[in-house]
Design an enzyme around this catalytic site. Sequence first.
Site, PDB file in Angstrom:
ATOM      1  CE  LYS A  22       2.713   2.440  -4.608  1.00 29.04           C
ATOM      2  NZ  LYS A  22       2.156   2.478  -3.233  1.00 29.04           N
ATOM      3  CG  ASN A  23       2.008  -1.329  -2.923  1.00 28.74           C
ATOM      4  OD1 ASN A  23       2.593  -0.257  -2.699  1.00 28.74           O
ATOM      5  ND2 ASN A  23       0.743  -1.374  -3.277  1.00 28.74           N
ATOM      6  CB  CYS A 121      -3.968   8.999   3.027  1.00 26.67           C
ATOM      7  SG  CYS A 121      -4.785   7.684   2.155  1.00 26.67           S
ATOM      8  NE  ARG A 126      -4.247   3.521   3.282  1.00 25.52           N
ATOM      9  CZ  ARG A 126      -3.340   3.634   2.303  1.00 25.52           C
ATOM     10  NH1 ARG A 126      -3.267   4.749   1.605  1.00 25.52           N
ATOM     11  NH2 ARG A 126      -2.512   2.636   2.073  1.00 25.52           N
ATOM     12  CG  ASP A 309      -3.905  -0.712  -4.950  1.00 28.88           C
ATOM     13  OD1 ASP A 309      -2.846  -1.200  -4.526  1.00 28.88           O
ATOM     14  OD2 ASP A 309      -4.674  -0.043  -4.234  1.00 28.88           O
ATOM     15  NE  ARG A 401       2.616   8.882  -2.471  1.00 25.55           N
ATOM     16  CZ  ARG A 401       1.923   8.708  -1.349  1.00 25.55           C
ATOM     17  NH1 ARG A 401       0.921   9.512  -1.065  1.00 25.55           N
ATOM     18  NH2 ARG A 401       2.223   7.740  -0.519  1.00 25.55           N
TER      19      ARG A 401
END
Length: 422
Positions: A22-23, A121, A126, A309, A401
Amino acid sequence: MDQIIVRGGNTLRGEVEVSGAKNAALPILASALLADGEAIFRNVPDLVDVATMLKVLNVMGCEAERLTGKNKHVCRIKVGPGPINPEAPYDLVKTMRASVLVLGPLAARFGRARVSLPGGCAIGARPIDQHLKGLRALGADIVLEEGYVEARCKRLRGATFAFDMITVTGTENVMMAAVLAKGRTVLENCAREPEIEELAKVLNKMGARISGAGTGVITIDGVDSLKPVDHAILPDRIEAGTLLAAAAITGGDVLVKHAVPEHLDAVIQKLREAGCEVRAENGGIRCRGPKQLNAVDIQTREHPGFPTDMQAQLMVMMTVAKGTSVISENIFENRFMHVPELNRMGADIKVQAHTAVVKGVERLSGAPVMATDLRASASLILAGLRAEGRTVVSRVYHLDRGYERLERKLRSLGADIRRVKA
Ligand code: EPZ
């Protein structure tokens, strides 16, 4: 809103394939703005965040789509020849802060950009001050008004710029801006994640001249134009780490195919310290969990340190480990929201500022729990795999997500898990 129901106690065994990262996909999709023509990206994970990025590109006037059927992991992005509206609207950016990754490409290619400030968030404020500082260093005129970043510039000029702190998307944004700047840019104190190396690989395939990605100093010699590419995205190291943790916490034996060991050194080291047998095998990583996990201490750090993460996933393992584990979250200011939910399942975790002290308990018990952010939702599912009885995880839109049908992957390994429409 969907829920995921887990009945704990099964040992996970077998093989599972990890999806694309994803990143890496998010900045790489944004990088398509840097060149006219049709780009093809493969192994793009089917995630809500990726769908949002495709929407952002479409809103600007690109043709950005995910193909279907057996090509459902392929995305096609056509930029031009029609005009591009260089604006990322608030209603999209507020759902996915990584939309700010269009800022650098728009400023570099079109000389202007209007991108909504992402706002905070769940896991922290952030801010994107470093992104803006870097673009200013390249000569962009940046104004903040009505919650939007307005960037204007003729042609960006190469410069030497040191980030005040290490930022992954900050490094990505400024690196993408620099590829079309006039002259040489030297970026210092850069993030070193594998996803940054992957983005630089794509940009160099497009004709950019980048060296040093993956180290703290990245040098970019600006070029006048780039061309679109066809590229397959690297595997997701965080999804891979999550699947390894699932094997660890159930005392299982799982081969995570396509996972790249050198992208997970810090995680593999902690899994081994906790008593797991972890080794590279057949182009993937195998993890065998022990009968009883040992407590290990964790400090999250920028890559190649232990990834934030993976903090929630390792914490779940520690809730049933022998001994006490001290876990410090050094990257984000509010990334312990999974703790109250885990304590409701019988865990013994005390939080003091950025540190959680986890005292191992005999067992967890299933309970209705609520996901609060992406990696917390994965950790609650891992807890459910181990807990006695039934765990119902709600608000799984957080999970969707960043994980492509995690419950199916776990079920294929023997977990008693299903998704229901609430
Ligand atoms: C990226 O977020 C990842 N997202 C995050 O993954 C990951 O947790 C994070 O890097 C850290 O590894 C993507 O790549 C899309 P940062 P990013 O900028 O770039 C502060 C997931 O679960 N900071 O490296 O937004 C910031 O507040 C997600 O997949 C500033 O102060 O993270 C944070 O405390 C969650 N000013 C720290 O730096 C800035 O201008 C690291 O943030 C930028 C960052």
